[in-house]
Design an enzyme around this catalytic site. Structure first.
Site, PDB file in Angstrom:
ATOM      1  N   CYS A 132       0.839  -1.196   0.000  1.00 31.97           N
ATOM      2  CA  CYS A 132       0.000   0.000   0.000  1.00 31.97           C
ATOM      3  C   CYS A 132       0.880   1.254   0.000  1.00 31.97           C
ATOM      4  CB  CYS A 132      -0.950  -0.064   1.182  1.00 31.97           C
ATOM      5  SG  CYS A 132      -2.228   1.213   1.183  1.00 31.97           S
ATOM      6  N   ARG A 184      -8.390   8.130  -8.527  1.00 34.27           N
ATOM      7  CA  ARG A 184      -8.088   7.050  -7.585  1.00 34.27           C
ATOM      8  C   ARG A 184      -8.584   5.738  -8.159  1.00 34.27           C
ATOM      9  NH1 ARG A 184      -6.519   6.164  -2.465  1.00 34.27           N
ATOM     10  NH2 ARG A 184      -6.111   8.387  -2.262  1.00 34.27           N
ATOM     11  N   HIS A 227      -2.999  -4.793  -0.845  1.00 33.14           N
ATOM     12  CA  HIS A 227      -3.186  -4.893   0.605  1.00 33.14           C
ATOM     13  C   HIS A 227      -4.496  -5.606   0.857  1.00 33.14           C
ATOM     14  CE1 HIS A 227      -6.050  -1.551   0.273  1.00 33.14           C
ATOM     15  NE2 HIS A 227      -5.146  -0.904  -0.432  1.00 33.14           N
TER      16      HIS A 227
END
Length: 245
Positions: free
Chosen positions: A96, A129, A194
């Site tokens: 991450c 994102r 993650h």
């Protein structure tokens, strides 16, 4: 006979555990204990001085921009010691937000910051994102195998002399452009994956543990098979769900 032991350093769990990535530590610990190894987990907080020379495995997780910046500032004070650990083939897993911190630059708090320059990678701010499940193929064990995880990042990471950790089969990976996911340098593995990563990928966990044991004891120690049916079923479910072809 004295039991063999690994010392695992968990860097800044007070700052970098946004996505339950402490589950990676639990996985590493249990997979050692189930095989009758000894294991010691040492947790370090943001103001601690870290003696990397006594560690056999280092884990760096992810957090918000503010927490990542605090972690980076701490590690810059210990940059040489961490570099020596890496160059001596120390095993390090960064997931991450911990992953781009290892490179030359990374965007944090809407500004570009100098990274730790421990891997030949750099990260730029992305316009969007990317969030979702990821399936990659990696040859880190010497043969192709799938790895699954979850990504949630806006950074776009580009790797230079490092090898990619894997090739994206589903998802975005490093930058949504070149099909790569993560980076590998010596025994350092960095990846945006993650969720946490290792519980769903037991073969990857064992590969990293085997490298740490080999570095410490100077011999190939075979890790006895474990009953990984549940872990493999979880991985297989993700692969089948998202690889429709």
């Amino acid at each position: 006979m004295e039991r063999k032991k690994l010392v695992i350093g968990h860097l800044f769990p007070d700052l970098l555990n946004m996505y339950s990535d402490g589950g990676n530590i639990i996985t590493l610990k249990n997979r050692l204990l189930w095989r009758d190894f000894e294991v010691e987990i040492r947790e370090f907080e943001k103001d601690d001085v870290i003696d990397f020379s006594v560690l056999d495995f280092v884990f760096l997780g992810g957090g918000s921009d503010r927490e990542q910046l605090l972690a980076c500032e701490n590690l810059k004070k210990q940059q040489l010691a961490l570099k020596e650990y890496i160059e001596s083939d120390g095993v390090l897993l960064a997931v991450c937000g911990g992953y781009p911190l290892l490179g030359r630059s990374c965007p944090l708090m809407e500004e570009m910051h100098e990274g730790l320059s421990l891997m030949d990678i750099h990260t730029e701010a992305g316009e969007e994102r990317v969030i979702g499940n990821v399936v990659i193929s990696t040859d880190i064990t010497g043969e192709e195998m799938p790895v699954v995880g979850f990504e949630n990042h806006s950074g776009k990471t580009y790797i230079g002399a490092c090898r990619p950790f894997g090739r994206v089969r589903y998802g975005h990976g490093n930058n949504s452009e070149d099909g790569t996911c993560g980076a590998v340098y010596k025994n350092v593995v960095g990846t945006y994956l993650h969720g946490p990563l290792l519980p769903k990928n037991p073969r990857l966990a064992d590969e990293l543990l085997a490298r740490a044991l080999r570095r410490k004891y100077g011999e190939d120690l075979s890790l006895s098979p474990l009953h990984d049916a549940a872990e493999e079923a979880a991985q297989d479910y993700i692969i089948k769900r998202f690889l429709q072809d």
